[in-house]
Motif scaffolding. Structure first.
Motif, PDB file in Angstrom:
ATOM      1  N   LEU A  72     -11.831   8.006  19.685  1.00  0.00           N
ATOM      2  CA  LEU A  72     -11.645   6.587  19.982  1.00  0.00           C
ATOM      3  C   LEU A  72     -12.447   5.703  19.034  1.00  0.00           C
ATOM      4  N   ALA A  73     -13.703   6.073  18.783  1.00  0.00           N
ATOM      5  CA  ALA A  73     -14.551   5.266  17.901  1.00  0.00           C
ATOM      6  C   ALA A  73     -13.966   5.194  16.495  1.00  0.00           C
ATOM      7  N   LEU A  74     -13.550   6.341  15.970  1.00  0.00           N
ATOM      8  CA  LEU A  74     -13.008   6.354  14.612  1.00  0.00           C
ATOM      9  C   LEU A  74     -11.633   5.690  14.553  1.00  0.00           C
ATOM     10  N   LEU A  75     -10.869   5.771  15.639  1.00  0.00           N
ATOM     11  CA  LEU A  75      -9.576   5.095  15.687  1.00  0.00           C
ATOM     12  C   LEU A  75      -9.760   3.578  15.631  1.00  0.00           C
ATOM     13  N   VAL A  76     -10.729   3.053  16.385  1.00  0.00           N
ATOM     14  CA  VAL A  76     -10.999   1.608  16.363  1.00  0.00           C
ATOM     15  C   VAL A  76     -11.445   1.182  14.965  1.00  0.00           C
ATOM     16  N   GLY A  77     -12.381   1.934  14.375  1.00  0.00           N
ATOM     17  CA  GLY A  77     -12.879   1.579  13.050  1.00  0.00           C
ATOM     18  C   GLY A  77     -11.797   1.615  11.995  1.00  0.00           C
ATOM     19  N   ILE A  78     -10.981   2.670  12.004  1.00  0.00           N
ATOM     20  CA  ILE A  78      -9.966   2.807  10.963  1.00  0.00           C
ATOM     21  C   ILE A  78      -8.825   1.820  11.163  1.00  0.00           C
ATOM     22  N   THR A  79      -8.603   1.354  12.398  1.00  0.00           N
ATOM     23  CA  THR A  79      -7.583   0.330  12.629  1.00  0.00           C
ATOM     24  C   THR A  79      -8.003  -0.993  12.002  1.00  0.00           C
ATOM     25  N   ILE A  80      -9.286  -1.315  12.102  1.00  0.00           N
ATOM     26  CA  ILE A  80      -9.790  -2.524  11.439  1.00  0.00           C
ATOM     27  C   ILE A  80      -9.674  -2.371   9.927  1.00  0.00           C
ATOM     28  N   VAL A  81      -9.961  -1.169   9.424  1.00  0.00           N
ATOM     29  CA  VAL A  81      -9.791  -0.894   7.989  1.00  0.00           C
ATOM     30  C   VAL A  81      -8.331  -1.086   7.587  1.00  0.00           C
ATOM     31  N   TYR A  82      -7.429  -0.610   8.405  1.00  0.00           N
ATOM     32  CA  TYR A  82      -5.989  -0.746   8.164  1.00  0.00           C
ATOM     33  C   TYR A  82      -5.593  -2.215   8.008  1.00  0.00           C
ATOM     34  N   ILE A  83      -6.117  -3.065   8.870  1.00  0.00           N
ATOM     35  CA  ILE A  83      -5.829  -4.502   8.774  1.00  0.00           C
ATOM     36  C   ILE A  83      -6.355  -5.058   7.462  1.00  0.00           C
ATOM     37  N   GLY A  84      -7.584  -4.673   7.098  1.00  0.00           N
ATOM     38  CA  GLY A  84      -8.155  -5.144   5.835  1.00  0.00           C
ATOM     39  C   GLY A  84      -7.358  -4.693   4.630  1.00  0.00           C
ATOM     40  N   MET A  85      -6.862  -3.468   4.642  1.00  0.00           N
ATOM     41  CA  MET A  85      -6.051  -2.963   3.538  1.00  0.00           C
ATOM     42  C   MET A  85      -4.747  -3.748   3.412  1.00  0.00           C
ATOM     43  N   ASN A  86      -4.137  -4.050   4.538  1.00  0.00           N
ATOM     44  CA  ASN A  86      -2.893  -4.828   4.495  1.00  0.00           C
ATOM     45  C   ASN A  86      -3.128  -6.218   3.928  1.00  0.00           C
ATOM     46  N   LEU A  87      -4.239  -6.839   4.319  1.00  0.00           N
ATOM     47  CA  LEU A  87      -4.540  -8.185   3.825  1.00  0.00           C
ATOM     48  C   LEU A  87      -4.750  -8.176   2.311  1.00  0.00           C
ATOM     49  N   MET A  88      -5.545  -7.223   1.823  1.00  0.00           N
ATOM     50  CA  MET A  88      -5.791  -7.165   0.378  1.00  0.00           C
ATOM     51  C   MET A  88      -4.558  -6.663  -0.351  1.00  0.00           C
ATOM     52  N   GLY A  89      -3.801  -5.782   0.286  1.00  0.00           N
ATOM     53  CA  GLY A  89      -2.599  -5.260  -0.346  1.00  0.00           C
ATOM     54  C   GLY A  89      -1.560  -6.334  -0.597  1.00  0.00           C
ATOM     55  N   HIS A  90      -1.501  -7.328   0.291  1.00  0.00           N
ATOM     56  CA  HIS A  90      -0.547  -8.423   0.129  1.00  0.00           C
ATOM     57  C   HIS A  90      -0.778  -9.143  -1.193  1.00  0.00           C
ATOM     58  N   ALA A  91      -2.034  -9.441  -1.469  1.00  0.00           N
ATOM     59  CA  ALA A  91      -2.366 -10.143  -2.712  1.00  0.00           C
ATOM     60  C   ALA A  91      -2.076  -9.265  -3.923  1.00  0.00           C
ATOM     61  N   GLY A  92      -2.440  -7.993  -3.855  1.00  0.00           N
ATOM     62  CA  GLY A  92      -2.203  -7.098  -4.982  1.00  0.00           C
ATOM     63  C   GLY A  92      -0.731  -6.899  -5.257  1.00  0.00           C
ATOM     64  N   HIS A  93       0.060  -6.754  -4.196  1.00  0.00           N
ATOM     65  CA  HIS A  93       1.496  -6.526  -4.383  1.00  0.00           C
ATOM     66  C   HIS A  93       2.190  -7.767  -4.939  1.00  0.00           C
ATOM     67  N   ARG A  94       1.877  -8.929  -4.415  1.00  0.00           N
ATOM     68  CA  ARG A  94       2.586 -10.139  -4.834  1.00  0.00           C
ATOM     69  C   ARG A  94       2.256 -10.540  -6.265  1.00  0.00           C
ATOM     70  N   THR A  95       1.003 -10.408  -6.645  1.00  0.00           N
ATOM     71  CA  THR A  95       0.638 -10.777  -8.012  1.00  0.00           C
ATOM     72  C   THR A  95       0.923  -9.654  -8.997  1.00  0.00           C
ATOM     73  N   GLY A  96       0.837  -8.412  -8.537  1.00  0.00           N
ATOM     74  CA  GLY A  96       1.061  -7.280  -9.423  1.00  0.00           C
ATOM     75  C   GLY A  96      -0.086  -6.987 -10.360  1.00  0.00           C
ATOM     76  N   VAL A  97      -1.269  -7.574 -10.106  1.00  0.00           N
ATOM     77  CA  VAL A  97      -2.411  -7.366 -11.003  1.00  0.00           C
ATOM     78  C   VAL A  97      -3.480  -6.531 -10.309  1.00  0.00           C
TER      79      VAL A  97
END
Length: 506
Positions: A72-97
């Protein structure tokens, strides 16, 4: 090399000439996107199927948490990481840089070298350490298969034995050969050679131990009589440490998301590879540790040692090779790609991805990683300072992209130092970003590294995010609800030339 003039398509069209010292083909918006959902999933398998992650999860179990609490602890932590990756991934994908170019938006076309170098230094040190750890496993394997090599492990040449140097050199060269062929080769290697193999061995180990233990393993019992309050404290700390560990890859996730075919591809890959895969791997690690206690009578937190105790040379051979490959996998994903781009960003006219990677690999040897790793004080301070200095950088980039600019970026202006360009700021540096980063890094660094604050150290990154993000947002003066007169974001799926304006991120 001279670069052509480009034109920003916006309300007011103006010619933009790319500066050779800010542009090369590796830093430009990606032209060919080949990474699908499975490639991102495989990337996370390569990163999470590390011996360090196994030991982390197993250590929580040995400390006194029940299997379900670890999960449970690692699931909660990695879910927050997942959200952070999606947020940063949006910028990387759209700009392509890649990350260091994306950082120019917030820090300035020259100021971006500050976060890039911080990330590069951390990655280079860990690249050397992981290469050395893989070589240690290779030495053990070599001596077991060829006992006659044992005398070559007793001498000392600059901290390593003769066989140690040979193994280290071999692992260093193998990785360099893979990396020198570029990101597409990296994708193919990680798709089939890292994560899937480790899962096969992990399932075999867990199954073998469960059978030997007569399936008498509880998910609710703990090994020690920790008070309930201490169990919850350790669980919450595990959440914080999980997020802190992945802060490095949240920062430079654009290096990978830029190659994905669609937003859906990296989001689905993140979902499968992080909350699902990471949590199941943690559960398998705990079950394997519990099985080892039942079968061998002691807690063994090193999977290679469990493999070695199975009295079958072929199992030992395959298992050791698999975990060596896994170490190489995480090294490529987490510790090579970023410094290759980061160093190329220092002098794009002379350094590309391959040359930046070669310099990173050479520096990883010169830091003598076996000496770093053998000093617990250095390792603890290094690990503690990781998220403390990277979290404020993550906050600045995300606040700038989502709240200040609303996703509107002049991609052309990322490659020019004309004084009228959007990201030139003051002589190429954005003072607001520096004013936000420095106090945040100092405060979070003190909390992470000073022993008196050890109780809150796993969460020092939280304060770093809050201070840096808050100062940057406040000093930026306003939330932009649309593009500035010359501000657009490029749709870089097929070309590095901007194609027009797109709406704010959703």
């Amino acid at each position: 090399m001279a670069t052509p003039a480009r034109t920003t398509q916006a309300a007011t069209t103006r010619p933009v000439r790319y500066a050779p010292h800010l542009y090369n083909d590796d830093l430009a918006p990606v032209r060919k996107r080949t990474w699908g959902t499975y490639s991102i999933f495989a990337l996370w398998m390569a990163d999470t199927h590390a011996i360090s992650n196994y030991t982390f999860a197993a250590g929580l179990f040995v400390l006194g948490l029940a299997a379900w609490q670890v999960f449970l602890a690692l699931l909660v932590g990695i879910t927050i990481v997942y959200i952070g990756m999606n947020l940063m991934g949006h910028a990387g994908h759209r700009t392509g840089v890649p990350f260091p170019v994306l950082a120019r938006v917030s820090f300035g076309v020259y100021g971006a070298n500050i976060p890039a170098l911080i990330r590069a230094i951390i990655a280079i040190a860990w690249y050397g350490i992981q290469t050395w750890l893989a070589s240690v496993a290779l030495v053990v394997l070599a001596v077991q298969v060829f006992p006659g090599l044992s005398p070559h492990t007793t001498n000392d040449v600059l901290g390593l034995s003769t066989l140690g140097w040979a193994a280290f050199g071999f692992m260093w060269l193998v990785q360099l050969l893979i990396l020198s062929r570029g990101m597409e080769t990296i994708r193919k290697v990680q798709d089939w050679a890292t994560g899937p193999l480790v899962w096969i061995i992990m399932l075999f180990l867990a199954g073998w131990l469960l059978i030997k233990a007569g399936f008498d393993i509880s998910l609710t019992d703990s090994l020690t009589d920790l008070p309930a309050s201490e169990q919850w404290r350790q669980s919450i700390a595990a959440v914080g440490l999980t997020i802190a560990t992945f802060m490095t890859l949240i920062l430079n996730y654009g290096d990978f998301a830029r190659f994905t075919k669609s937003h859906r591809a990296y989001r689905r890959g993140n979902l499968l590879g992080l909350p699902l895969n990471f949590s199941l791997f943690a559960l398998a690690s705990v079950l394997t540790t519990a099985g080892a206690i039942a079968v061998f009578g002691e807690a063994i937190t090193e999977p290679v040692e469990i493999v070695a105790r199975i009295d079958n040379p072929w199992v030992t051979l395959v298992g050791a090779i698999t975990f060596i490959v896994a170490t190489v996998g995480i090294n490529i994903v987490a510790n090579f790609v970023s410094p290759a781009y980061d160093l190329a960003n220092l002098a794009p006219k002379y350094l590309n991805f391959k040359r930046g990677g070669l310099i990173s690999a050479v520096l990883a040897v010169l830091v003598m990683p076996w000496e770093l790793y053998s000093n617990p004080v250095v390792v603890n301070y290094f690990l503690g300072g990781l998220a403390a200095f990277l979290a404020p950088l993550v906050a600045i980039l995300l606040v700038d992209y989502y709240l200040v600019r609303r996703g509107h970026i002049v991609v052309d202006d990322l490659f020019t130092d004309e004084t009228s360009a959007a990201y030139y700021y003051r002589r190429g540096f954005n003072p607001i970003a520096l004013q936000a980063f420095l106090p945040a890094a100092v405060v979070s660094g003190v909390l992470a590294l000073v022993p008196a604050f050890s109780a809150v150290a796993p969460f020092s990154w939280v304060l770093g995010v809050g201070i840096a993000g808050g100062i940057y947002y406040w000093r930026s003066g306003r939330v932009r609800t649309g593009p500035l007169p010359n501000e657009v974001i490029a749709c870089a799926s097929s070309s590095s030339t901007p194609t027009g304006s797109t709406p704010a991120p959703s």
